[in-house]
Design an enzyme around this catalytic site. Structure first.
Site, PDB file in Angstrom:
ATOM      1  N   TRP B 109       0.861  -1.170   0.000  1.00 14.50           N
ATOM      2  CA  TRP B 109       0.000   0.000   0.000  1.00 14.50           C
ATOM      3  C   TRP B 109       0.902   1.225   0.000  1.00 14.50           C
ATOM      4  CZ3 TRP B 109       1.248  -2.311   4.560  1.00 14.50           C
ATOM      5  CH2 TRP B 109       1.417  -1.537   5.712  1.00 14.50           C
ATOM      6  N   ASP B 128       4.935  -5.108   3.400  1.00 13.05           N
ATOM      7  CA  ASP B 128       4.934  -6.061   4.511  1.00 13.05           C
ATOM      8  C   ASP B 128       6.050  -7.080   4.310  1.00 13.05           C
ATOM      9  OD1 ASP B 128       2.826  -4.923   5.830  1.00 13.05           O
ATOM     10  OD2 ASP B 128       1.307  -6.278   5.005  1.00 13.05           O
TER      11      ASP B 128
END
Lengths: 409, 181
Positions: B109, B128
């Site tokens: 994101w 992540d």
């Protein structure tokens, strides 16, 4: 365990059933005997000998008849398991097997509990399997598994797995990272199809049509499933997905097919969900409380909605309970320090309820003596009377995650 | 924030993914994800360049007004304006690198954060690190310009471990993509 003959218990593993029944009392007698030798109480003459305890058979409970005051409370961040509590007593009744990152779906007809989940053959390695697990709502036993192509892994979302009003169809959101929706036939327990839905998420059942979803272009998409191929239509844009987004954990009223959305600044949108949904002009929750409206500009401190499951709707009365906090724009995950009670028909905030501790999640039972459940990071869930706002008690270690009640979605 | 218009790029991006990707093949989907990965965080840059956001103190978010540039193990480190999760810099990794044995997600994101030292806005890709249990250290949840799931690339609750061997979430990093203006 003095006096307990371990060899004797081993022996009970192999002896016939009839003998096993008599072996257990013998072992108990041995226990009692040893206690009699050492206990000063036992040295006194007993008027009547203590009755010999009956042997027991282990068994598994079933849930009692469901109460509208039950709540289904998820553990916190990345923890599995949804605990069922009786809101009248605070007592835990059982647990639904919601695995990590799964979504719970309560059947509107009450026949089953569904868990949309993702598991791997080697726990979190190996072959990925996406499925809807079907549980009996009385025994909580697994009764079926329905494989499907995929689903999004995310926490704290109530609208990624929704069920049609008749309980026959499930809609499961997927992001891969292309966005789509899996349609699952619960009556036949079979995956039906995947519908591509670019730029949209956050689902609503659309009775007799299919489903609807909020979209990044500020529209509401409606997917009609009656034809040979799904058709997707959009409303005109009615909100800004980036400048004043709508919380995707919105409320939906199955009885009236109406959705209630709240935006970061506190605008309330009400939409009639149908083949062609109609969205009414929004109004400000702050103005409904006699305060100035929420704004997006920095340094502007105001009461704003926030949290993870920031609103709850009592369907029969049209009361919307919103977690509110004081802050600047982009504080939309901040926990609420007050509950604002909104009469949706009158467009008025009829009560502001200060909270002893801030809360991130809120849900209200759907009966005529409703209870509010609120929780947050602290692992305890608080139970309030939803009409007097009296705080009844805390359920310690209930879990800090999403809260569900029957009939709310 | 004010004047900064992400509107539309998300949908455009997802339509592109959807258009390229066969729903029938998981391999194809994963392939598209991985191939598209370098493009993913770069796409907002052109949009950001097109916009001319105001950067006066009055226009800054609460996070930007209080951000610091010295300690990347704190939630108020300037790059973390929209991060959610455990900071990899507290888990044996760094601000833009994964801890040993963890696998970086090829997709992310995105966020736009203001560097207090130069007052300029930078595009961040929040990647992540995956394949291990939750790190559990330095949990942050910053929400500048963070929106909801219908704009997924601006949502920080998604487990952004697409295309990795394991989708288990470990920690989050903030990779600087470039200047936004």
């Amino acid at each position: 365990m003095t006096g307990f003959d371990a060899r004797g218990t081993d022996a009970t593993m192999t002896i016939p059933h009839s003998r096993r029944r008599s072996a257990a009392p013998r072992a108990l007698l041995a226990l009692l005997g040893s206690a009699a030798l050492t206990s000063p109480v036992a040295a006194q003459p007993a008027a009547t000998p203590a009755p010999v305890l009956e042997s027991e058979e282990a068994f598994v409970h079933k849930l009692p008849a469901a109460s509208p005051h039950w709540s289904y409370i998820r553990g916190g961040f990345d923890s599995g398991g949804t605990r069922i509590f009786n809101g009248d007593t605070g007592k835990m009744l059982g647990m639904i097997n919601t695995s990590k990152w799964s979504d719970l779906g309560l059947d509107p007809t009450g026949k089953f509990h569904y868990v949309s989940e993702t598991i791997w053959t080697k726990v979190l390695r190996g072959t990925r399997q996406d499925l809807v697990a079907v549980y009996d709502p009385v025994t909580l036993d697994l009764v079926a598994e329905i494989p499907m192509p995929g689903r999004l892994l995310i926490g704290s979302r109530i609208n990624n797995f929704v069920i049609s009003d008749d309980g026959k169809t499930g809609y499961i959101y997927n992001l891969s990272p292309a966005s789509s929706v899996n349609v699952v036939d619960f009556a036949k327990r079979k995956f039906v199809q995947t519908v591509e839905l670019p730029g949209c998420a956050s689902l609503l059942p659309n009775p007799g049509v299919g489903f609807s979803a909020l979209c990044g272009d500020g529209t509401l998409a409606t997917v009609a499933l009656s034809g040979k191929t799904p058709t997707v239509t959009h409303t005109a844009p009615f909100f800004s997905a980036t400048n004043d987004p709508i919380f995707d954990n919105f409320a939906y009223n199955r009885g009236t097919s109406e959705a209630t959305f709240v935006s970061y600044t506190g605008l309330i949108y009400q939409a009639k969900i149908a083949a062609t949904p109609v969205v009414a002009a929004p109004w400000s929750i702050q103005a409904a409380a006699g305060l100035r409206v929420g704004e997006t500009k920095p340094l502007d401190i105001n009461w704003l909605p926030g949290g993870r499951q920031p609103m709850a709707l009592h369907r029969a009365t049209g009361r919307l309970y919103v977690l509110m906090h004081k802050g600047e724009y982009w504080s939309h995950k901040d926990p609420g320090t007050e509950i604002w009670v909104v009469d949706l028909a009158a467009r008025k905030v009829v009560r502001r309820v200060p909270l002893k501790k801030p809360a991130e999640n809120i849900e209200v039972t759907q009966d005529d003596k409703p209870l509010l459940f609120i929780n947050g990071d602290e692992d305890a869930t608080r139970v309030l009377d939803a009409t007097s706002y009296e705080q009844k008690f805390d359920i310690e270690h209930a879990g800090g995650g999403l809260i569900a009640v029957a009939g709310a979605r | 924030m004010t004047g900064f218009d992400f509107d539309g790029f998300g949908e455009k991006l997802l339509r592109k993914f959807a258009g390229r990707t066969s729903r029938r093949s998981m391999l194809t989907r994963l392939g598209a994800t991985i191939v598209a990965a370098p493009v993913f965080p770069l796409l907002p840059v052109s949009r950001a360049n097109a916009a001319k956001p105001e950067r006066s103190a009055e226009a800054k978010t609460g996070f930007a007004r209080n951000a610091q540039t010295k300690d990347d193990t704190k939630c108020d480190y300037w790059r973390y304006c929209a991060i959610d999760g455990f900071l990899c810099s507290c888990c044996g990794g760094g601000v833009s690198s994964c801890p040993p044995g963890a696998e970086p997600s090829p997709v992310s994101w995105v966020g736009t954060c203001i560097n207090p030292d130069d007052g300029k806005a930078y595009l961040m890709a929040y990647r992540d690190c995956c394949g291990k249990p939750s790190c559990g250290q330095c949990n942050c949840d910053n929400t500048d310009r963070e929106t909801q799931l219908y704009v997924p690339q601006l949502n920080n609750d998604v487990i952004w471990c697409f295309g990795t061997k394991s989708m288990e979430y470990h920690c989050s990093t903030g990779v600087l993509v470039g200047k936004a203006q």
